[in-house]
Motif scaffolding. Sequence first.
Motif, PDB file in Angstrom:
ATOM      1  N   GLN A   1     -20.673  30.320  18.871  1.00  0.00           N
ATOM      2  CA  GLN A   1     -20.691  29.870  17.482  1.00  0.00           C
ATOM      3  C   GLN A   1     -22.120  29.619  16.999  1.00  0.00           C
ATOM      4  OE1 GLN A   1     -18.090  26.635  16.466  1.00  0.00           O
ATOM      5  NE2 GLN A   1     -16.268  27.666  17.238  1.00  0.00           N
ATOM      6  N   ILE A   2     -22.942  29.035  17.850  1.00  0.00           N
ATOM      7  CA  ILE A   2     -24.343  28.778  17.483  1.00  0.00           C
ATOM      8  C   ILE A   2     -25.056  30.095  17.216  1.00  0.00           C
ATOM      9  CG2 ILE A   2     -26.575  27.963  18.365  1.00  0.00           C
ATOM     10  CD1 ILE A   2     -24.955  25.732  19.831  1.00  0.00           C
ATOM     11  N   LEU A   3     -24.838  31.082  18.076  1.00  0.00           N
ATOM     12  CA  LEU A   3     -25.456  32.390  17.899  1.00  0.00           C
ATOM     13  C   LEU A   3     -24.973  33.039  16.604  1.00  0.00           C
ATOM     14  CD1 LEU A   3     -27.332  34.542  19.107  1.00  0.00           C
ATOM     15  CD2 LEU A   3     -25.332  35.482  20.286  1.00  0.00           C
ATOM     16  N   SER A   4     -23.666  32.996  16.363  1.00  0.00           N
ATOM     17  CA  SER A   4     -23.108  33.594  15.136  1.00  0.00           C
ATOM     18  C   SER A   4     -23.655  32.919  13.887  1.00  0.00           C
ATOM     19  CB  SER A   4     -21.582  33.494  15.129  1.00  0.00           C
ATOM     20  OG  SER A   4     -21.036  34.300  16.129  1.00  0.00           O
ATOM     21  N   THR A   5     -23.626  31.579  13.852  1.00  0.00           N
ATOM     22  CA  THR A   5     -24.121  30.883  12.657  1.00  0.00           C
ATOM     23  C   THR A   5     -25.619  31.117  12.471  1.00  0.00           C
ATOM     24  OG1 THR A   5     -24.426  28.799  13.861  1.00  0.00           O
ATOM     25  CG2 THR A   5     -22.351  29.085  12.694  1.00  0.00           C
ATOM     26  N   SER A   6     -26.359  31.155  13.574  1.00  0.00           N
ATOM     27  CA  SER A   6     -27.799  31.409  13.478  1.00  0.00           C
ATOM     28  C   SER A   6     -28.074  32.782  12.885  1.00  0.00           C
ATOM     29  CB  SER A   6     -28.465  31.298  14.852  1.00  0.00           C
ATOM     30  OG  SER A   6     -28.350  29.994  15.350  1.00  0.00           O
TER      31      SER A   6
ATOM     32  N   ALA B   1     -17.456  25.009  14.153  1.00  0.00           N
ATOM     33  CA  ALA B   1     -17.610  23.559  14.282  1.00  0.00           C
ATOM     34  C   ALA B   1     -18.935  23.124  13.631  1.00  0.00           C
ATOM     35  CB  ALA B   1     -17.585  23.154  15.749  1.00  0.00           C
ATOM     36  N   THR B   2     -18.895  21.971  12.976  1.00  0.00           N
ATOM     37  CA  THR B   2     -20.049  21.470  12.228  1.00  0.00           C
ATOM     38  C   THR B   2     -21.296  21.339  13.100  1.00  0.00           C
ATOM     39  OG1 THR B   2     -18.572  20.292  10.729  1.00  0.00           O
ATOM     40  CG2 THR B   2     -20.859  19.581  10.748  1.00  0.00           C
ATOM     41  N   GLN B   3     -21.162  20.812  14.309  1.00  0.00           N
ATOM     42  CA  GLN B   3     -22.337  20.635  15.162  1.00  0.00           C
ATOM     43  C   GLN B   3     -23.000  21.971  15.495  1.00  0.00           C
ATOM     44  OE1 GLN B   3     -19.237  19.838  16.170  1.00  0.00           O
ATOM     45  NE2 GLN B   3     -18.822  20.782  18.156  1.00  0.00           N
ATOM     46  N   ASN B   4     -22.205  23.029  15.622  1.00  0.00           N
ATOM     47  CA  ASN B   4     -22.773  24.351  15.909  1.00  0.00           C
ATOM     48  C   ASN B   4     -23.496  24.914  14.687  1.00  0.00           C
ATOM     49  OD1 ASN B   4     -21.756  24.336  18.572  1.00  0.00           O
ATOM     50  ND2 ASN B   4     -19.752  24.927  17.805  1.00  0.00           N
ATOM     51  N   ILE B   5     -22.981  24.616  13.501  1.00  0.00           N
ATOM     52  CA  ILE B   5     -23.648  25.042  12.267  1.00  0.00           C
ATOM     53  C   ILE B   5     -24.984  24.312  12.128  1.00  0.00           C
ATOM     54  CG2 ILE B   5     -23.497  25.136   9.747  1.00  0.00           C
ATOM     55  CD1 ILE B   5     -20.398  25.245  10.107  1.00  0.00           C
ATOM     56  N   ILE B   6     -25.007  23.017  12.435  1.00  0.00           N
ATOM     57  CA  ILE B   6     -26.255  22.244  12.340  1.00  0.00           C
ATOM     58  C   ILE B   6     -27.308  22.810  13.295  1.00  0.00           C
ATOM     59  CG2 ILE B   6     -27.326  19.986  12.791  1.00  0.00           C
ATOM     60  CD1 ILE B   6     -24.705  18.731  11.690  1.00  0.00           C
ATOM     61  N   VAL B   7     -26.898  23.159  14.507  1.00  0.00           N
ATOM     62  CA  VAL B   7     -27.844  23.766  15.451  1.00  0.00           C
ATOM     63  C   VAL B   7     -28.344  25.095  14.889  1.00  0.00           C
ATOM     64  CG1 VAL B   7     -28.149  24.729  17.769  1.00  0.00           C
ATOM     65  CG2 VAL B   7     -26.862  22.609  17.467  1.00  0.00           C
ATOM     66  N   GLY B   8     -27.449  25.880  14.279  1.00  0.00           N
ATOM     67  CA  GLY B   8     -27.850  27.139  13.642  1.00  0.00           C
ATOM     68  C   GLY B   8     -28.849  26.910  12.514  1.00  0.00           C
ATOM     69  N   ILE B   9     -28.625  25.849  11.726  1.00  0.00           N
ATOM     70  CA  ILE B   9     -29.569  25.502  10.650  1.00  0.00           C
ATOM     71  C   ILE B   9     -30.932  25.161  11.253  1.00  0.00           C
ATOM     72  CG2 ILE B   9     -30.150  23.748   8.905  1.00  0.00           C
ATOM     73  CD1 ILE B   9     -27.105  23.559   8.301  1.00  0.00           C
ATOM     74  N   MET B  10     -30.929  24.331  12.282  1.00  0.00           N
ATOM     75  CA  MET B  10     -32.194  23.897  12.890  1.00  0.00           C
ATOM     76  C   MET B  10     -32.964  25.073  13.495  1.00  0.00           C
ATOM     77  SD  MET B  10     -32.033  20.867  11.929  1.00  0.00           S
ATOM     78  CE  MET B  10     -33.522  20.202  12.608  1.00  0.00           C
ATOM     79  N   ILE B  11     -32.265  25.973  14.163  1.00  0.00           N
ATOM     80  CA  ILE B  11     -32.922  27.164  14.727  1.00  0.00           C
ATOM     81  C   ILE B  11     -33.567  27.978  13.613  1.00  0.00           C
ATOM     82  CG2 ILE B  11     -32.466  29.413  15.823  1.00  0.00           C
ATOM     83  CD1 ILE B  11     -30.337  27.907  17.553  1.00  0.00           C
ATOM     84  N   ASN B  12     -32.829  28.161  12.531  1.00  0.00           N
ATOM     85  CA  ASN B  12     -33.368  28.930  11.408  1.00  0.00           C
ATOM     86  C   ASN B  12     -34.544  28.233  10.749  1.00  0.00           C
ATOM     87  OD1 ASN B  12     -31.947  31.549  10.370  1.00  0.00           O
ATOM     88  ND2 ASN B  12     -30.411  30.324  11.417  1.00  0.00           N
ATOM     89  N   MET B  13     -34.477  26.921  10.629  1.00  0.00           N
ATOM     90  CA  MET B  13     -35.571  26.201   9.972  1.00  0.00           C
ATOM     91  C   MET B  13     -36.843  26.214  10.818  1.00  0.00           C
ATOM     92  SD  MET B  13     -34.677  25.417   6.953  1.00  0.00           S
ATOM     93  CE  MET B  13     -33.982  27.050   7.033  1.00  0.00           C
ATOM     94  N   MET B  14     -36.696  26.239  12.146  1.00  0.00           N
ATOM     95  CA  MET B  14     -37.879  26.397  13.003  1.00  0.00           C
ATOM     96  C   MET B  14     -38.502  27.773  12.762  1.00  0.00           C
ATOM     97  SD  MET B  14     -37.013  24.505  16.630  1.00  0.00           S
ATOM     98  CE  MET B  14     -35.400  25.228  16.909  1.00  0.00           C
ATOM     99  N   PHE B  15     -37.642  28.786  12.636  1.00  0.00           N
ATOM    100  CA  PHE B  15     -38.140  30.134  12.382  1.00  0.00           C
ATOM    101  C   PHE B  15     -38.775  30.223  10.995  1.00  0.00           C
ATOM    102  CE2 PHE B  15     -37.750  34.636  11.281  1.00  0.00           C
ATOM    103  CZ  PHE B  15     -38.432  35.183  12.361  1.00  0.00           C
ATOM    104  N   VAL B  16     -38.140  29.601   9.982  1.00  0.00           N
ATOM    105  CA  VAL B  16     -38.689  29.588   8.619  1.00  0.00           C
ATOM    106  C   VAL B  16     -40.080  28.948   8.637  1.00  0.00           C
ATOM    107  CG1 VAL B  16     -38.455  28.483   6.343  1.00  0.00           C
ATOM    108  CG2 VAL B  16     -36.514  29.682   7.361  1.00  0.00           C
ATOM    109  N   TYR B  17     -40.200  27.816   9.323  1.00  0.00           N
ATOM    110  CA  TYR B  17     -41.497  27.132   9.414  1.00  0.00           C
ATOM    111  C   TYR B  17     -42.549  28.048  10.039  1.00  0.00           C
ATOM    112  CZ  TYR B  17     -45.116  23.848  10.766  1.00  0.00           C
ATOM    113  OH  TYR B  17     -46.320  23.229  10.935  1.00  0.00           O
ATOM    114  N   PHE B  18     -42.186  28.709  11.139  1.00  0.00           N
ATOM    115  CA  PHE B  18     -43.110  29.635  11.798  1.00  0.00           C
ATOM    116  C   PHE B  18     -43.550  30.742  10.840  1.00  0.00           C
ATOM    117  CE2 PHE B  18     -43.714  33.673  14.010  1.00  0.00           C
ATOM    118  CZ  PHE B  18     -44.793  33.354  14.825  1.00  0.00           C
ATOM    119  N   VAL B  19     -42.601  31.308  10.113  1.00  0.00           N
ATOM    120  CA  VAL B  19     -42.920  32.394   9.180  1.00  0.00           C
ATOM    121  C   VAL B  19     -43.822  31.894   8.054  1.00  0.00           C
ATOM    122  CG1 VAL B  19     -41.951  33.992   7.463  1.00  0.00           C
ATOM    123  CG2 VAL B  19     -40.903  33.796   9.727  1.00  0.00           C
TER     124      VAL B  19
END
Length: 189
Positions: free
Chosen positions: A7-12, A130-148
Amino acid sequence: MEFNFSQILSTSMILFAIIDILGAIPIVIELRKKAGHIESEKATLVATVLMILFLFAGESLLKIINLDVASFAIAGSMVIFVIALEMVLGLTIFKEGDAPETVSIVPLAFPLIAGAGTMTTLLSLKTEYATQNIIVGIMINMMFVYFVLKNTERLEKLFGKSGLNVLRKAFGIILLAIAIKLFRNNTGL
């Protein structure tokens, strides 16, 4: 509360495609030229907070205006479909206004990163993951956004105009498939 790697991979991946920060590099460069600089930390933090707030309060907001999540997900799938068409066909259907002085917040954090497509996607994802998996997906993306955001000029040189165009079109096709899946899952087709 159990974390699910699938789920984390899919949401990410879904959020990565809808946020499309790589495809937005030319827009970020243009905003940087107009404003002089972009505050990467501020833009990332504001976008993250907006997404998490909408993830938790979006459904309540919909109830206040008497809408169900499935209807919102169907509407969202249509918005995602149009965004994907823009990416694949090189069209401009959604128009952005002029860049104000505070480009790190508006239009960068909202609506470029955490815009209507992202918010719609979050509520649609909440119907399947699941909400917690979506939040992890958000955080992974935001780390990538920051890097970009911190390395926009380097990435532009690395990928070149052609490379960025290919990435944008590839993620556009992924978004088309996501839009169709969301539509089918929420209409019972």
